[in-house]
Design a protein around this motif. Sequence first.
Motif, PDB file in Angstrom:
ATOM      1  N   SER A   1      -1.505   3.562  15.022  1.00 22.71           N
ATOM      2  CA  SER A   1      -2.871   3.231  15.414  1.00 22.71           C
ATOM      3  C   SER A   1      -3.547   2.558  14.231  1.00 22.71           C
ATOM      4  N   TYR A   2      -4.082   1.353  14.469  1.00 21.69           N
ATOM      5  CA  TYR A   2      -4.661   0.556  13.389  1.00 21.69           C
ATOM      6  C   TYR A   2      -6.040   0.061  13.808  1.00 21.69           C
ATOM      7  N   LEU A   3      -6.970   0.025  12.854  1.00 23.20           N
ATOM      8  CA  LEU A   3      -8.324  -0.422  13.148  1.00 23.20           C
ATOM      9  C   LEU A   3      -8.321  -1.881  13.599  1.00 23.20           C
ATOM     10  N   ALA A   4      -8.952  -2.119  14.733  1.00 27.64           N
ATOM     11  CA  ALA A   4      -8.990  -3.484  15.259  1.00 27.64           C
ATOM     12  C   ALA A   4      -9.964  -4.364  14.498  1.00 27.64           C
ATOM     13  N   ASP A   5     -11.013  -3.750  13.920  1.00 28.95           N
ATOM     14  CA  ASP A   5     -11.994  -4.550  13.187  1.00 28.95           C
ATOM     15  C   ASP A   5     -11.745  -4.520  11.683  1.00 28.95           C
ATOM     16  N   GLY A   6     -10.528  -4.108  11.290  1.00 27.72           N
ATOM     17  CA  GLY A   6     -10.140  -4.146   9.886  1.00 27.72           C
ATOM     18  C   GLY A   6      -9.291  -5.371   9.605  1.00 27.72           C
ATOM     19  N   PRO A   7      -8.566  -5.384   8.519  1.00 27.23           N
ATOM     20  CA  PRO A   7      -7.654  -6.491   8.235  1.00 27.23           C
ATOM     21  C   PRO A   7      -6.591  -6.598   9.331  1.00 27.23           C
ATOM     22  N   PRO A   8      -5.899  -7.736   9.453  1.00 24.96           N
ATOM     23  CA  PRO A   8      -4.811  -7.847  10.431  1.00 24.96           C
ATOM     24  C   PRO A   8      -3.819  -6.695  10.275  1.00 24.96           C
ATOM     25  N   VAL A   9      -3.199  -6.310  11.391  1.00 19.79           N
ATOM     26  CA  VAL A   9      -2.319  -5.138  11.378  1.00 19.79           C
ATOM     27  C   VAL A   9      -1.210  -5.276  10.346  1.00 19.79           C
ATOM     28  N   PHE A  10      -0.607  -6.453  10.242  1.00 16.87           N
ATOM     29  CA  PHE A  10       0.491  -6.616   9.280  1.00 16.87           C
ATOM     30  C   PHE A  10      -0.002  -6.375   7.857  1.00 16.87           C
ATOM     31  N   LEU A  11      -1.262  -6.741   7.596  1.00 19.30           N
ATOM     32  CA  LEU A  11      -1.826  -6.524   6.267  1.00 19.30           C
ATOM     33  C   LEU A  11      -2.134  -5.036   6.062  1.00 19.30           C
ATOM     34  N   GLN A  12      -2.599  -4.364   7.120  1.00 22.95           N
ATOM     35  CA  GLN A  12      -2.824  -2.925   7.014  1.00 22.95           C
ATOM     36  C   GLN A  12      -1.517  -2.195   6.705  1.00 22.95           C
ATOM     37  N   LYS A  13      -0.425  -2.627   7.328  1.00 25.57           N
ATOM     38  CA  LYS A  13       0.868  -2.003   7.063  1.00 25.57           C
ATOM     39  C   LYS A  13       1.316  -2.283   5.624  1.00 25.57           C
ATOM     40  N   THR A  14       1.104  -3.499   5.166  1.00 21.82           N
ATOM     41  CA  THR A  14       1.471  -3.857   3.797  1.00 21.82           C
ATOM     42  C   THR A  14       0.656  -3.051   2.791  1.00 21.82           C
ATOM     43  N   MET A  15      -0.643  -2.934   3.082  1.00 23.14           N
ATOM     44  CA  MET A  15      -1.515  -2.154   2.208  1.00 23.14           C
ATOM     45  C   MET A  15      -1.052  -0.701   2.151  1.00 23.14           C
ATOM     46  N   GLY A  16      -0.567  -0.200   3.299  1.00 20.32           N
ATOM     47  CA  GLY A  16      -0.080   1.166   3.340  1.00 20.32           C
ATOM     48  C   GLY A  16       1.097   1.384   2.413  1.00 20.32           C
ATOM     49  N   PHE A  17       2.015   0.421   2.393  1.00 24.37           N
ATOM     50  CA  PHE A  17       3.183   0.510   1.517  1.00 24.37           C
ATOM     51  C   PHE A  17       2.752   0.524   0.055  1.00 24.37           C
ATOM     52  N   VAL A  18       1.717  -0.251  -0.255  1.00 24.64           N
ATOM     53  CA  VAL A  18       1.232  -0.341  -1.634  1.00 24.64           C
ATOM     54  C   VAL A  18       0.456   0.907  -2.034  1.00 24.64           C
ATOM     55  N   ILE A  19      -0.367   1.414  -1.111  1.00 22.09           N
ATOM     56  CA  ILE A  19      -1.277   2.509  -1.434  1.00 22.09           C
ATOM     57  C   ILE A  19      -0.602   3.877  -1.414  1.00 22.09           C
ATOM     58  N   ALA A  20       0.430   4.046  -0.582  1.00 23.39           N
ATOM     59  CA  ALA A  20       1.024   5.371  -0.357  1.00 23.39           C
ATOM     60  C   ALA A  20       1.394   6.120  -1.641  1.00 23.39           C
ATOM     61  N   PRO A  21       2.086   5.513  -2.608  1.00 18.90           N
ATOM     62  CA  PRO A  21       2.427   6.266  -3.823  1.00 18.90           C
ATOM     63  C   PRO A  21       1.204   6.766  -4.581  1.00 18.90           C
ATOM     64  N   LEU A  22       0.163   5.936  -4.675  1.00 14.78           N
ATOM     65  CA  LEU A  22      -1.070   6.345  -5.347  1.00 14.78           C
ATOM     66  C   LEU A  22      -1.732   7.494  -4.594  1.00 14.78           C
ATOM     67  N   ALA A  23      -1.745   7.406  -3.264  1.00 12.24           N
ATOM     68  CA  ALA A  23      -2.353   8.457  -2.456  1.00 12.24           C
ATOM     69  C   ALA A  23      -1.644   9.796  -2.674  1.00 12.24           C
ATOM     70  N   ARG A  24      -0.307   9.778  -2.708  1.00  7.71           N
ATOM     71  CA  ARG A  24       0.450  11.003  -2.974  1.00  7.71           C
ATOM     72  C   ARG A  24       0.094  11.580  -4.341  1.00  7.71           C
ATOM     73  N   LEU A  25      -0.019  10.695  -5.333  1.00  3.13           N
ATOM     74  CA  LEU A  25      -0.353  11.137  -6.686  1.00  3.13           C
ATOM     75  C   LEU A  25      -1.723  11.802  -6.726  1.00  3.13           C
ATOM     76  N   LEU A  26      -2.638  11.337  -5.876  1.00  2.00           N
ATOM     77  CA  LEU A  26      -3.996  11.877  -5.845  1.00  2.00           C
ATOM     78  C   LEU A  26      -4.130  13.098  -4.939  1.00  2.00           C
ATOM     79  N   GLY A  27      -3.006  13.542  -4.374  1.00  2.00           N
ATOM     80  CA  GLY A  27      -3.028  14.775  -3.589  1.00  2.00           C
ATOM     81  C   GLY A  27      -3.079  14.609  -2.085  1.00  2.00           C
ATOM     82  N   TYR A  28      -3.056  13.390  -1.603  1.00  2.00           N
ATOM     83  CA  TYR A  28      -3.053  13.171  -0.152  1.00  2.00           C
ATOM     84  C   TYR A  28      -1.643  13.362   0.393  1.00  2.00           C
ATOM     85  N   ARG A  29      -1.558  13.764   1.665  1.00  2.00           N
ATOM     86  CA  ARG A  29      -0.275  14.007   2.314  1.00  2.00           C
ATOM     87  C   ARG A  29      -0.293  13.435   3.727  1.00  2.00           C
ATOM     88  N   SER A  30       0.881  13.245   4.284  1.00  2.00           N
ATOM     89  CA  SER A  30       0.957  12.863   5.691  1.00  2.00           C
ATOM     90  C   SER A  30       1.101  14.097   6.569  1.00  2.00           C
TER      91      SER A  30
END
Length: 215
Positions: A174-203
Amino acid sequence: MWTLIFIAAYLVAGNLLHRIIFPEKKPAVSKCFKPGQELYSKTEGFRQTVVKQENGYVHCTLQIAPFAAGPPVHIHTGFDEIFQIENGELTVWVNGEIKKLQPGETLRIPKGTPHKPYNETADTIRIKGAIAFPEKFAFCLVQVYAVMDSQPGFERSSKAILQMPLFQANGFDSYLADGPPVFLQKTMGFVIAPLARLLGYRSYYRKYDPLLIKK
């Protein structure tokens, strides 16, 4: 040059640590749901009750509360949604057009189509039959609902930028329709995920585990 080297090192080392060396501990999704369990969102006004889990899907009934705001306008990339209602009138925003769904009518939302169901009436709307979601999506939906309800305004907060990529990488299609294009949201996710884990976020948060949610 050094900036590119740093970015490449972060992506390689970060994802190696996040995905291989320190992977999250999560239960087997195929055994998460039992009949009668509820997927409830006070924020959205949606109450889904599990009917069964089989063949990779979770089948749920759905009740939509009076004047429920529903989810943000969003896009699914891997599955269609079909809406049929037993009573009342369901409003669905579909790709810029407002549709009013009456009992006996069927509305199919093809994957990739921006949409948002919500209730403009004082009736509790019941969806006809059961809606089937991919089990990974349903597993994450429980977690997303709980996070949203515990943190008002979460979906538009800076926390969402760090949290949602982890849910999406875990199967929350599920991706925000009024955000960046979906492919960019997925790319951002790949980039952000390691930092998010380091900051204590989990899936996956054990306190939101579907198996621990009472009927």
